[in-house]
Motif scaffolding. Structure first.
Motif, PDB file in Angstrom:
ATOM      1  N   ILE A 238       0.771  -1.122   0.019  1.00 34.22           N
ATOM      2  CA  ILE A 238       0.024  -0.048  -0.162  1.00 34.22           C
ATOM      3  C   ILE A 238       0.745   1.181   0.124  1.00 34.22           C
ATOM      4  N   SER A 239       0.542   2.171  -1.057  1.00 31.52           N
ATOM      5  CA  SER A 239       1.268   3.460  -0.772  1.00 31.52           C
ATOM      6  C   SER A 239       0.220   4.491  -0.828  1.00 31.52           C
ATOM      7  N   TYR A 240       0.373   5.419   0.378  1.00 32.27           N
ATOM      8  CA  TYR A 240      -0.184   6.444   0.362  1.00 32.27           C
ATOM      9  C   TYR A 240       0.367   7.845   0.510  1.00 32.27           C
ATOM     10  N   VAL A 241       0.179   8.763  -0.585  1.00 32.26           N
ATOM     11  CA  VAL A 241       0.841  10.015  -0.701  1.00 32.26           C
ATOM     12  C   VAL A 241       0.516  11.245   0.209  1.00 32.26           C
ATOM     13  N   LEU A 242       1.549  11.712   1.086  1.00 33.37           N
ATOM     14  CA  LEU A 242       1.233  12.810   1.790  1.00 33.37           C
ATOM     15  C   LEU A 242       1.354  14.198   1.276  1.00 33.37           C
TER      16      LEU A 242
END
Length: 230
Positions: free
Chosen positions: A65-69
């Motif tokens: 999972i990647s979650y861009v901030l």
């Protein structure tokens, strides 16, 4: 039981173009006391310089999972997916029997900040999969990943759920816990109190055998990820 993982105690990696903080053992950072939690294996807090990134590399039997901030990820993989992942969106890549991919900062001038999360699957082999979606920034808990893809969520190969938690300062929420499940909260911004335990940005909390859990946003806005794990 609540076990706090302080941000300052996380593993640190620095490669010039990449600065990363590891909540669990990863790469050159090894701590036998922090090898993961339930099916949750990796939470890396990554900062990537402009135009830099991770060259093509392989994965197998892992839910990534990647979650861009901040910024955007330029993604390319061996299944033919060429995507851009902007801030606020979630990406779920099921490695399955094997996949190669690269991840780069899509900007020539701005820094990229994102969370890289690995969850061990309960199904092995099979074709790799790719999913990407933005979810509304609504107060409280918003489910973003589930085993059955309910209500438009991304579907994961594990009995695990991931929710986004957004609170304004002084908001109070009863977290949905049960003694039969494990839970993990990763705090991204703000300050949060969990049953009297104060968390700062970057902190994590392992939660098990808990039947009641109250979260109070003592400093806001609060943004966090809430994992419901087997």
């Amino acid at each position: 039981m609540i076990e706090l993982r302080r941000s300052a105690d996380r593993g640190i990696a620095s490669f010039g173009w990449l600065k990363s903080k590891h909540s669990f053992s990863f790469g050159r950072y090894y701590d036998p006391a922090h090898m993961g939690f339930s099916a949750l294996r990796v939470i890396n807090d990554d900062e990537v310089d402009a135009a830099a990134g991770f060259d093509t590399h392989g994965h197998q039997d892992m839910e990534i999972i990647s979650y861009v901030l901040e910024g955007q990820i330029a993604h390319r993989d061996s299944a033919g997916n060429v995507k851009t992942l902007p801030a606020g969106e979630f990406q779920l890549m099921s490695a399955g029997k094997g996949i190669y991919h690269s991840e780069f900062n899509a900007s020539e001038k701005d820094q990229l900040k994102f969370l890289q999360i690995w969850i061990q699957p309960n199904q092995f082999g099979g074709e790799p999969g790719y999913q990407q979606k933005e979810f509304k920034a609504e107060p409280g808990l918003t489910l973003v990943i589930s085993p059955d893809g309910r209500d438009g969520t991304l579907q994961i190969k594990q009995d695990a759920y991931l929710s986004q938690l957004l609170l304004s300062e002084h908001d109070v929420i009863e977290m949905p816990v049960t003694a039969k499940r494990n839970f993990y909260l990763h705090l991204i911004t703000g300050e949060l109190e969990l049953n009297g335990t104060v968390m700062q940005a970057g902190d994590g909390a392992k939660i098990s055998k808990q039947t009641e859990l109250k979260a109070i946003a003592t400093q806001g806005p609060v943004k966090a990820l809430w994992f419901d794990l087997p």
